[in-house]
Design a protein around this motif. Sequence first.
Motif: not given
Lengths: 810, 115
Positions: A43-45, A174, A718, A769-770, A774-775, B65, B69, B71-73, B76
């Motif tokens: 889900n990381a974009e 997610l 989140l 969230p990825g 998102y925010d 990954m 990519h 991200s802050t995922l 989190k």
Amino acid sequence: MKIISKIFPLFFAFVITYLLNSSLGSVPPMGKLLSPFQGFWQNAERKQTAGLEEELKIPGLQAEVQVLVDEMGIPHIFAQNEHDLYLAQGYLTARDRLWQMEFQTHFAGGRIAELVGEKGLESDKYQRRMGAVYGAEQSLEGMKSDPKAQVAVEAYSEGVNKYIESLSPKDYPLEYKLLNYAPEKWTPLKSALFLKNMSFVLASGTDDLKMTNILRVYGKDVAEDLFPNYPFEESPIIPKGTAWDFKPLQTPEGPKDFVGLGSAINQAEKDPNLGSNNWAVAGSKTFSGMPILANDPHLTLSLPSIWYQIQLHAPGVNVYGATMPGAPHVIAGFNSNIAWGVTNVGSDVLDWYQVKFKDASKKEYFHDGKWKKTTLRIEKYKIKGGKEVVDSIYFTHHGPVVYLTNDKPFKSNIPVGHALRWTALEKSKEVSMFYNLNRAKNYDEYVDALKDMSAPAQNFVFASNEGDIALWVNGKFPLKSHLQGKYLLDGTDAKADWVGYIPQNQNPHVKNPSRQFVSSANQFSTDPSYPYYLGWQFSPSERGRRINERLEVMQKITIDSLRNLQNDNFNMRARRWIPILLTHLDVEKVQNKKALELLKKWNLVNDPHQIAPTIFDKWIDVLMDTIWNDEFAADEHIPMNQPSIDRTLLMFLQTPGAKWFDNIKTKQIETINEDVTAAFNQGMKDLQDKNGALGENWEWYKAKETGVRHLIPGMDALSRLKIPIGGGSGIVNASSTKSGPSWRLVVELSKKGNPKAYGVYPGGQSGNPGSSHYDDLIDTWAKGELKELLFLKDVNQNSNRIKKKLFLLK
Amino acid sequence: MKKSGILLLLIIFFSVGILTSLYFNWYAYGIAFGVLSYLIKLDFKPFWLGFLSGALVWLISAIWMSQTHPSTLPEKMASILPLGGNVILLYVCTSIVGGLIGGVWTLAGAKLRAK
């Protein structure tokens, strides 16, 4: 033995795999979730890089659609026909917000138990017994009666489904992976459920039960004295003295006096801070000479955000604004010629009728001297794990009997043994209204579009590039006798029935008033000269009075000066109350002198880093409880309303010796001065217990704790918590703990059809969230800044803000 | 068994792990490991061979990954799970779960093969 030792490891491998593939209680399926190939890592974009082009094949499109995506991730859709336009809106909204769309409609339709098990069941039952699904079915009927609305809602649905069909499990948002389920097919009924839910959010407030409890304990004189039907200080939406341009209908004679059974169990209920601001100023007051419109609906602040920005362009329409993920069209926004915005109307559109059943079978009820037949609706609930629960709901001609006499209501303000009559449960055509509003070119077309609105009723502010400004208090309002429905009604009395609606063209409205601006902030729609009864209480008047006070003196207004007004942190309540409280405060007895000094020196502005707002807010809160709780919160089984702050102010000014200042639970007689002093000391003690000695931790934003929280309760990772923002409840910048300005828009119209627009909401376009989107708008929002909104004339217009091009091919 | 033999097995298991994971369900690589260890005689302890291969498949893929990519995922997720927001621990957990599936299936295959 040998066979067992051969087979056992295989069995063990199956068990381990099974366990890691399943959720155990609230623990997500760890294997599936942690897998880099299928789990959350997927889900990381990637951040968008400029100049990206992408082609997507979407079977079902009638022609090619182009989508330009700007740096905030906002899609600008250019379609060649309406079907494709709404299909693309559905597809792209789902691409960014699928989980939210489905979760919110699961919630609205009473299906949360399917995801979380038994603990969701009472909330589900509440939704369905209040008629959420029944109401959505009614409004779906309404949508189908208008071919244009039907095309929009069906194409939108098709778009969402095309997106869902394109997903494999690794692509699921997610939250599906955390809660371990898969998206299901979207239907037009879900769009209807979503829209219906707005009535649950905005127009389901009801205190008829609490008022009846007061009536039973204190009698009608006290109830009417302490809960008056028009505030002491008010600045109504339709300015005083506006002439009514219609001949009113005869209002019904009304029911006989009735004292219902009342009582219930006390529980938490809806956030009283939901409200909104909007206004429009005429060209004569602006720097540019063109009207400027501003809107900021206050809703529960959530991630993913309740709003999704979009530009929709097709033959006959070019509109930009905030949409709701789940329904087609722009809800609040602008096009080349007009701009509009919404705030909630707190009118009383929900009444309760005490039902007299003939016997335990509940097949018949008494009304108008006769026994009449009830109808039965069966609701089935699937519970996670496979169990199914069946529930029967009886309907009288008024509506559903939400709780039977022995039920325990999910919310304390819902009476048992009463049938519900509510505008939200009627056939409605909101989708048609938004269809027409998105395309309206002038005042007449705006007024024409509004005819299709029923619920939740909204104050529709309007401005056009022809120079008009206007505001319609709009929706379906039942035609009632004065105060009908302030208390619980007698379900056997035919005179207590609703007899129809106020004719839509007689809804309160104003166009180009002499004060050269229109505004609304959920306060009373009109002064008492309006010939119909709309309700006895609306939101406190402070925000409305502050906005009107400012707009009256502002000249040469610009977009930026209105942005400043949206962020105005001035505390009207403090200005009114502090001088009065100080005359009643016994300074000798004040324990925290430093707090008092800070309060005296305060500039009355609720800025985030000030300490005085925390002190004042606490003092007033404790004071209200000190004065009223002994009488109005004495028994948790008999919930009552607390008299308003406005009524309390009147008591301070006119009857400072009133018996209400005395605490009936003590032997001695307390006075107004003792209450004020005790409340100050108690309030400061509470603050000290919570935050330590007066200091940094007393700063307003820390005490207020404004947060934008993920839709799954408790998902702090989140969410964004303790955001440094000022304002507060009753302040124009209405950022309170859980709710606040959920979309800020300022639009200046232009003769040439090039409106200049700025907006922001506390969230981001993506629900993932990825994603970097998102925010990413929250900080801008908290600083009180706005983003310039990119409104393109056509698909070939160049802009360096376009970061990505999508070609949707059939 | 010679070190080069172990390395060769690791490379085979790793490659099969990546390929099956790319095209099939998340646990398919475990079953593939089971099939491999049923077909090939492993002198090295099968559980640990499978564990090491599975852990490497997941760890390297997870790193890949999050590198491609950014991200802050992961931060989190490390708070949600809850690992106190510690991303290193998240990689450790990912490796352990990936290793576990690899290990139990490799062991299962080897035991079935055993006379």
